[in-house]
Enzyme design. Structure first.
Site, PDB file in Angstrom:
ATOM      1  N   ASP A  11      -2.432  -0.085   8.330  1.00 16.77           N
ATOM      2  CA  ASP A  11      -2.569  -0.162   6.885  1.00 16.77           C
ATOM      3  C   ASP A  11      -3.112  -1.549   6.532  1.00 16.77           C
ATOM      4  O   ASP A  11      -3.092  -2.474   7.355  1.00 16.77           O
ATOM      5  CB  ASP A  11      -1.200   0.074   6.245  1.00 16.77           C
ATOM      6  CG  ASP A  11      -1.256   0.091   4.733  1.00 16.77           C
ATOM      7  OD1 ASP A  11      -2.217   0.645   4.167  1.00 16.77           O
ATOM      8  OD2 ASP A  11      -0.342  -0.477   4.109  1.00 16.77           O
ATOM      9  N   ASP A  13      -2.956  -3.342   2.795  1.00 17.15           N
ATOM     10  CA  ASP A  13      -2.088  -4.097   1.888  1.00 17.15           C
ATOM     11  C   ASP A  13      -0.645  -4.032   2.358  1.00 17.15           C
ATOM     12  O   ASP A  13      -0.104  -2.953   2.615  1.00 17.15           O
ATOM     13  CB  ASP A  13      -2.207  -3.536   0.463  1.00 17.15           C
ATOM     14  CG  ASP A  13      -3.572  -3.807  -0.143  1.00 17.15           C
ATOM     15  OD1 ASP A  13      -3.887  -4.982  -0.387  1.00 17.15           O
ATOM     16  OD2 ASP A  13      -4.334  -2.844  -0.353  1.00 17.15           O
TER      17      ASP A  13
END
Length: 257
Positions: A11, A13
């Site tokens: 991922d 953020d």
């Protein structure tokens, strides 16, 4: 004994960056991946920006990720609808990340009898565009949404995001959208295909139990939860599933490459 990790999905953020600042170990982790030649992709449910935009944003924070190593919910959505109905048409609520991906997948964007209504994220949801979407869905258009996130971050606090607006449209039409982004394992499977990877030798790194870890687990990947984003250590016990391992940050995973 589990296979060694040959491929990585992570991922963005909460794992690599937080509010445009690189998180500890993020730049080093990506650099080690690049030096090792291990296939990897950075995944994000953000459908606002193109991969080129996101690569520039990461570069500004000191993390060098080429645009071809970014896989957004907009790209995953475009890939999904083009597989389901090649050369179709769509009415789109969203930003350049989504419209560009759909154009490049050969889709026509139209307000007239579209095959799909595709809802993405934007900072300027308008009442008129939502009304148009509702009427088109009632008229028979299939309803797709890029991701189920109900809120997004901003400097002033949470903003309503795709999932919240999708709920509004569902309430008005009685039609649930098909969400393509995490936690749907479709997004993970498409990412694996993109780097020609097998689930048995791939790991997923994320900061959210309900999207990253769930999607990785359902796609058969090893999952690493890092505590630099949304999910805290004390939250893990509340979920009926577990990550393979919990680490403080992505810095603790560099040794695995």
């Amino acid at each position: 004994m589990s296979e060694p990790i040959e491929n990585w999905l992570t991922d963005m953020d909460g794992v690599l960056v937080h509010e445009n600042q690189a998180l500890p170990g993020a730049a080093e982790f990506v650099e080690r991946l690049t030096q090792s030649g291990r296939p990897y992709l950075v995944l994000t449910n953000n459908s606002i920006f193109t991969a080129r935009d996101l690569a520039a944003r990461l570069r500004a924070s000191g993390i060098d990720v080429p645009e071809e190593r970014l896989w957004t919910s907009a790209l995953a959505t475009a890939a999904f609808v083009s597989q389901q109905l090649p050369g179709g048409s769509a009415y789109v609520i969203g930003e350049a990340g989504l419209t560009t991906a759909l154009h490049e997948a050969g889709y026509v964007l139209t307000e007239t009898d579209p095959d799909y209504v595709i809802l993405g994220e934007t900072r300027t949801y308008s009442f008129s565009s939502i009304t148009k979407a509702i009427r088109l869905i009632q008229g028979g258009a299939r309803f797709i949404a890029t991701n189920p996130d109900s809120t997004g971050p901003s400097s002033e606090g949470p903003l309503p995001a795709t999932g919240a607006v999708a709920a509004l449209i569902t309430k008005a039409t009685g039609r649930e959208p098909y969400f393509v982004g995490k936690p749907n394992p479709v997004m993970i499977r498409a990412a694996l295909n993109r780097i020609d990877a097998h689930s048995e030798s791939t790991a997923m790194i994320g900061d959210r139990m309900d999207t990253d870890v769930l999607a990785g687990m359902e796609a058969g990947l090893r999952t690493y939860l890092v505590l630099t984003g949304s999910t805290k250590a004390e939250d893990v016990e509340r979920y009926p599933y577990r990550p393979s391992e919990v680490r403080d940050s992505i810095a603790d995973l560099i040794e695995l490459i």
